[in-house]
Enzyme design. Structure first.
Site, short mmCIF file in Angstrom:
data_model
loop_
_atom_site.label_atom_id
_atom_site.label_comp_id
_atom_site.label_asym_id
_atom_site.label_seq_id
_atom_site.Cartn_x
_atom_site.Cartn_y
_atom_site.Cartn_z
N GLN A 210 53.09 42.35 16.64
CA GLN A 210 54.02 43.29 15.99
C GLN A 210 53.27 44.32 15.15
O GLN A 210 53.88 45.31 14.72
CB GLN A 210 55.01 42.53 15.11
CG GLN A 210 56.03 41.72 15.89
CD GLN A 210 57.02 41.07 14.95
OE1 GLN A 210 56.78 39.97 14.47
NE2 GLN A 210 58.10 41.76 14.66
N HIS B 174 57.04 35.90 20.30
CA HIS B 174 56.31 37.17 20.20
C HIS B 174 54.92 37.04 20.81
O HIS B 174 54.47 37.92 21.55
CB HIS B 174 56.15 37.61 18.74
CG HIS B 174 57.28 38.44 18.23
ND1 HIS B 174 57.67 39.63 18.81
CD2 HIS B 174 58.10 38.27 17.17
CE1 HIS B 174 58.68 40.15 18.13
NE2 HIS B 174 58.97 39.33 17.13
N GLY C 76 59.01 36.53 8.88
CA GLY C 76 57.95 36.20 9.82
C GLY C 76 57.41 37.47 10.45
O GLY C 76 58.13 38.47 10.57
N HIS D 83 60.70 31.95 17.05
CA HIS D 83 60.82 33.40 17.22
C HIS D 83 59.43 34.05 17.26
O HIS D 83 59.14 34.86 18.14
CB HIS D 83 61.65 33.96 16.04
CG HIS D 83 61.82 35.44 16.04
ND1 HIS D 83 63.01 36.06 16.33
CD2 HIS D 83 60.94 36.45 15.77
CE1 HIS D 83 62.86 37.38 16.23
NE2 HIS D 83 61.61 37.64 15.89
N GLU D 84 58.57 33.65 16.32
CA GLU D 84 57.23 34.25 16.25
C GLU D 84 56.34 33.80 17.42
O GLU D 84 55.54 34.59 17.93
CB GLU D 84 56.56 33.95 14.91
CG GLU D 84 57.31 34.44 13.69
CD GLU D 84 57.70 35.91 13.72
OE1 GLU D 84 56.98 36.71 14.34
OE2 GLU D 84 58.73 36.25 13.12
#
Length: 195
Positions: free
Chosen positions: A50, A139, A45, A135-136
């Site tokens: 990022q 972010h 991912g 998780h993403e």
């Protein structure tokens, strides 16, 4: 646009991403480049911030296999509507390479987003796919997996995190990385262009 993965503690990783208003050829190119970077670094991912972009967008392929195109997913403006169950599993992050720790997340989630065709999608996910999406999405909200650790777990990896902090400051001191003000100005400009 040539993208590269930025590392902790780069300020863009703490930026709360802005929703995208449209899908166009340039955005599709960004997505293709994000997938390429994700595979190059053996990830499953990758979120826009990022790669130093302030947009509410991430790509993923829970299989990690670039040959499995049917497992590739693009989430634009994702919202996790609900979740249930708890599951602990070790996580890592392409922006903190080589650092792993146990993270507890929801076992099942319902997510709503837009795909690259601009269509709204809603789905129920579980297992690894649900974990990747959580998780993403973190972010995109400026959160890293290390923010979900207990003080003891965080202490276990503090030395490794400090190495990233020292590297970041030294690269900034020799002019390899922009100042916080320059980063903020660039983000403002990118936000103005696409959101």
């Amino acid at each position: 646009m040539s993208l590269e993965i930025i590392h902790y503690p780069h300020p863009t990783l703490r930026y709360v991403s802005r929703p995208l208003k449209r899908v166009d050829a340039e955005l599709k190119e960004m997505v293709a480049e994000m997938f390429a970077l994700m595979y190059e670094h053996d990830g499953i991912g990758l979120a826009a911030n990022q790669v130093d972009l302030p947009y509410r967008l991430f790509v993923c392929n829970p299989s990690g296999d670039p040959e499995q195109k049917e497992s590739e997913h693009v989430f634009i403006n994702p919202v996790i509507l609900k979740g249930s169950g708890q599951h602990e599993r070790e996580e890592g992050c392409l922006s903190i390479p080589g650092v792993y720790a146990p993270v507890t997340r929801k076992e099942k989630i319902t997510v709503q987003a837009y795909n690259l065709a601009g269509e709204e999608i809603t789905g129920e996910l579980d297992g690894l796919f649900a974990r990747v999406v959580q998780h993403e999405t973190d972010h995109l909200d400026g959160r890293l997996f290390i923010d979900r650790l207990t003080p003891t777990e965080l202490a276990d990896i503090s030395g490794e995190l400090e190495e990233f902090e020292i590297d970041f400051e030294s690269r900034r001191n020799v002019g390899e990385l922009p100042s916080d003000e320059q980063i903020a100005a660039r983000i403002d400009e990118l936000v103005r262009l696409r959101t």
